[in-house]
Design a protein around this motif. Structure first.
Motif, PDB file in Angstrom:
ATOM      1  N   GLY A   1       0.718  -1.139   0.076  1.00  0.00           N
ATOM      2  CA  GLY A   1      -0.034  -0.041   0.025  1.00  0.00           C
ATOM      3  C   GLY A   1       0.819   1.111  -0.012  1.00  0.00           C
ATOM      4  N   GLY A   2       2.146   1.237  -0.142  1.00  0.00           N
ATOM      5  CA  GLY A   2       2.933   2.256  -0.047  1.00  0.00           C
ATOM      6  C   GLY A   2       3.440   2.705  -1.465  1.00  0.00           C
ATOM      7  N   TYR A   3       3.642   3.921  -1.870  1.00  0.00           N
ATOM      8  CA  TYR A   3       4.261   4.274  -2.952  1.00  0.00           C
ATOM      9  C   TYR A   3       5.559   3.872  -3.220  1.00  0.00           C
ATOM     10  N   THR A   4       5.969   3.539  -4.398  1.00  0.00           N
ATOM     11  CA  THR A   4       7.484   3.140  -4.682  1.00  0.00           C
ATOM     12  C   THR A   4       8.302   4.049  -5.227  1.00  0.00           C
ATOM     13  N   GLY A   5       7.866   5.249  -5.387  1.00  0.00           N
ATOM     14  CA  GLY A   5       8.763   6.257  -6.102  1.00  0.00           C
ATOM     15  C   GLY A   5       8.618   6.046  -7.678  1.00  0.00           C
ATOM     16  N   ASP A   6       9.164   6.974  -8.334  1.00  0.00           N
ATOM     17  CA  ASP A   6       9.063   7.219  -9.691  1.00  0.00           C
ATOM     18  C   ASP A   6       9.990   5.948 -10.151  1.00  0.00           C
ATOM     19  N   LYS A   7       9.422   5.194 -11.225  1.00  0.00           N
ATOM     20  CA  LYS A   7       9.797   4.273 -11.817  1.00  0.00           C
ATOM     21  C   LYS A   7       9.729   4.476 -13.375  1.00  0.00           C
ATOM     22  N   PRO A   8      10.997   3.871 -14.230  1.00  0.00           N
ATOM     23  CA  PRO A   8      10.527   4.377 -15.573  1.00  0.00           C
ATOM     24  C   PRO A   8       9.891   3.108 -16.058  1.00  0.00           C
ATOM     25  N   PHE A   9       9.316   3.503 -17.209  1.00  0.00           N
ATOM     26  CA  PHE A   9       8.624   2.374 -17.937  1.00  0.00           C
ATOM     27  C   PHE A   9       9.006   2.677 -19.706  1.00  0.00           C
ATOM     28  N   LEU A  10       9.062   1.476 -20.307  1.00  0.00           N
ATOM     29  CA  LEU A  10       9.111   1.841 -21.840  1.00  0.00           C
ATOM     30  C   LEU A  10       8.477   0.710 -22.727  1.00  0.00           C
ATOM     31  N   GLY A  11       8.028   1.017 -23.807  1.00  0.00           N
ATOM     32  CA  GLY A  11       7.021   0.260 -24.515  1.00  0.00           C
ATOM     33  C   GLY A  11       7.062   0.935 -26.286  1.00  0.00           C
ATOM     34  N   VAL A  12       6.302  -0.057 -26.667  1.00  0.00           N
ATOM     35  CA  VAL A  12       6.040   0.570 -28.110  1.00  0.00           C
ATOM     36  C   VAL A  12       4.570   0.633 -28.409  1.00  0.00           C
ATOM     37  N   LEU A  13       4.350   1.779 -29.206  1.00  0.00           N
ATOM     38  CA  LEU A  13       3.019   2.048 -29.773  1.00  0.00           C
ATOM     39  C   LEU A  13       2.640   1.104 -30.834  1.00  0.00           C
ATOM     40  N   THR A  14       1.638   0.403 -30.862  1.00  0.00           N
ATOM     41  CA  THR A  14       1.297  -0.366 -32.188  1.00  0.00           C
ATOM     42  C   THR A  14      -0.202   0.024 -32.619  1.00  0.00           C
ATOM     43  N   LYS A  15      -0.735  -0.581 -33.695  1.00  0.00           N
ATOM     44  CA  LYS A  15      -2.158  -0.074 -34.144  1.00  0.00           C
ATOM     45  C   LYS A  15      -3.251  -0.499 -32.990  1.00  0.00           C
ATOM     46  N   GLY A  16      -2.551  -1.612 -32.329  1.00  0.00           N
ATOM     47  CA  GLY A  16      -3.702  -2.066 -31.151  1.00  0.00           C
ATOM     48  C   GLY A  16      -3.605  -1.551 -29.853  1.00  0.00           C
ATOM     49  N   GLY A  17      -2.613  -0.455 -29.644  1.00  0.00           N
ATOM     50  CA  GLY A  17      -2.559   0.084 -28.417  1.00  0.00           C
ATOM     51  C   GLY A  17      -0.938   0.350 -28.170  1.00  0.00           C
ATOM     52  N   PHE A  18      -0.663   0.102 -26.655  1.00  0.00           N
ATOM     53  CA  PHE A  18       0.941   0.014 -26.208  1.00  0.00           C
ATOM     54  C   PHE A  18       1.036  -1.067 -25.559  1.00  0.00           C
ATOM     55  N   VAL A  19       2.281  -1.441 -25.817  1.00  0.00           N
ATOM     56  CA  VAL A  19       2.884  -2.770 -25.355  1.00  0.00           C
ATOM     57  C   VAL A  19       3.881  -2.476 -24.436  1.00  0.00           C
ATOM     58  N   PRO A  20       3.637  -2.555 -23.010  1.00  0.00           N
ATOM     59  CA  PRO A  20       4.656  -2.289 -22.153  1.00  0.00           C
ATOM     60  C   PRO A  20       5.849  -3.229 -22.178  1.00  0.00           C
ATOM     61  N   VAL A  21       7.078  -2.997 -22.231  1.00  0.00           N
ATOM     62  CA  VAL A  21       8.124  -3.772 -22.285  1.00  0.00           C
ATOM     63  C   VAL A  21       8.949  -4.029 -21.056  1.00  0.00           C
ATOM     64  N   SER A  22       8.945  -2.706 -20.045  1.00  0.00           N
ATOM     65  CA  SER A  22       9.758  -2.893 -19.036  1.00  0.00           C
ATOM     66  C   SER A  22       8.655  -1.785 -17.927  1.00  0.00           C
ATOM     67  N   VAL A  23       8.641  -2.016 -16.966  1.00  0.00           N
ATOM     68  CA  VAL A  23       7.877  -1.021 -16.027  1.00  0.00           C
ATOM     69  C   VAL A  23       8.514  -1.329 -14.597  1.00  0.00           C
ATOM     70  N   GLY A  24       9.191  -0.248 -14.132  1.00  0.00           N
ATOM     71  CA  GLY A  24       9.785  -0.278 -12.811  1.00  0.00           C
ATOM     72  C   GLY A  24      10.981  -1.488 -12.609  1.00  0.00           C
ATOM     73  N   GLY A  25      10.932  -1.936 -11.509  1.00  0.00           N
ATOM     74  CA  GLY A  25      11.839  -3.104 -11.057  1.00  0.00           C
ATOM     75  C   GLY A  25      12.782  -2.715 -10.076  1.00  0.00           C
ATOM     76  N   THR A  26      13.476  -3.786  -9.987  1.00  0.00           N
ATOM     77  CA  THR A  26      14.926  -3.700  -9.373  1.00  0.00           C
ATOM     78  C   THR A  26      15.946  -2.390  -9.611  1.00  0.00           C
TER      79      THR A  26
END
Length: 127
Positions: A84-109
């Motif tokens: 229930g605690g906020y983790t702090g800002d984490k980077p994410f990356l992904g690719v926009l496709t015709k069907g939406g956005f595909v997250p490749v990486s979100v936060g983590g270690t």
């Protein structure tokens, strides 16, 4: 001891050498301005992989397109974890496709965060 230092220094020098004959030229990425609909799509997709999607707070999102028209995006998200605690800002990356956005990486270690930031920088979307 001197031999060990020599071998260690030699290993670093050799590992840092790269042949330009076999290396591909770096890919060119152009800045890409996201529409409000694309930003909403990115938010929804990133929320979909979070433990507490409703808690997501988004920061800067940067996008770029490559020579083939593929649009990649990197950004910051802060969300609550299982406790229930906020983790702090984490980077994410992904690719926009015709069907939406595909997250490749979100936060983590810290290693995953560093790797995400390196990939973002390489694809022209440095945060």
């Amino acid at each position: 001891m001197k031999l060990n230092n020599f071998l260690l220094i030699s290993a670093f020098i050799v590992s840092g050498c790269q042949s330009t004959a076999t290396s591909a030229p770096p890919e060119v990425h152009e800045p890409y301005e996201l529409s409000s609909a694309q930003i909403s799509t990115i938010h929804a997709a990133v929320r979909g992989v979070l433990k507490d999607p409703e808690s997501a707070r988004f920061g800067e999102i940067v996008a770029a397109s490559n020579s083939e028209g593929v649009v990649s995006a990197c950004g910051w998200v802060n969300a609550k974890n299982s406790y229930g605690g906020y983790t702090g800002d984490k980077p994410f990356l992904g690719v926009l496709t015709k069907g939406g956005f595909v997250p490749v990486s979100v936060g983590g270690t810290s290693n995953e965060t560093a790797a995400t930031l390196r990939v973002c920088a390489r694809q022209g979307t440095a945060l």
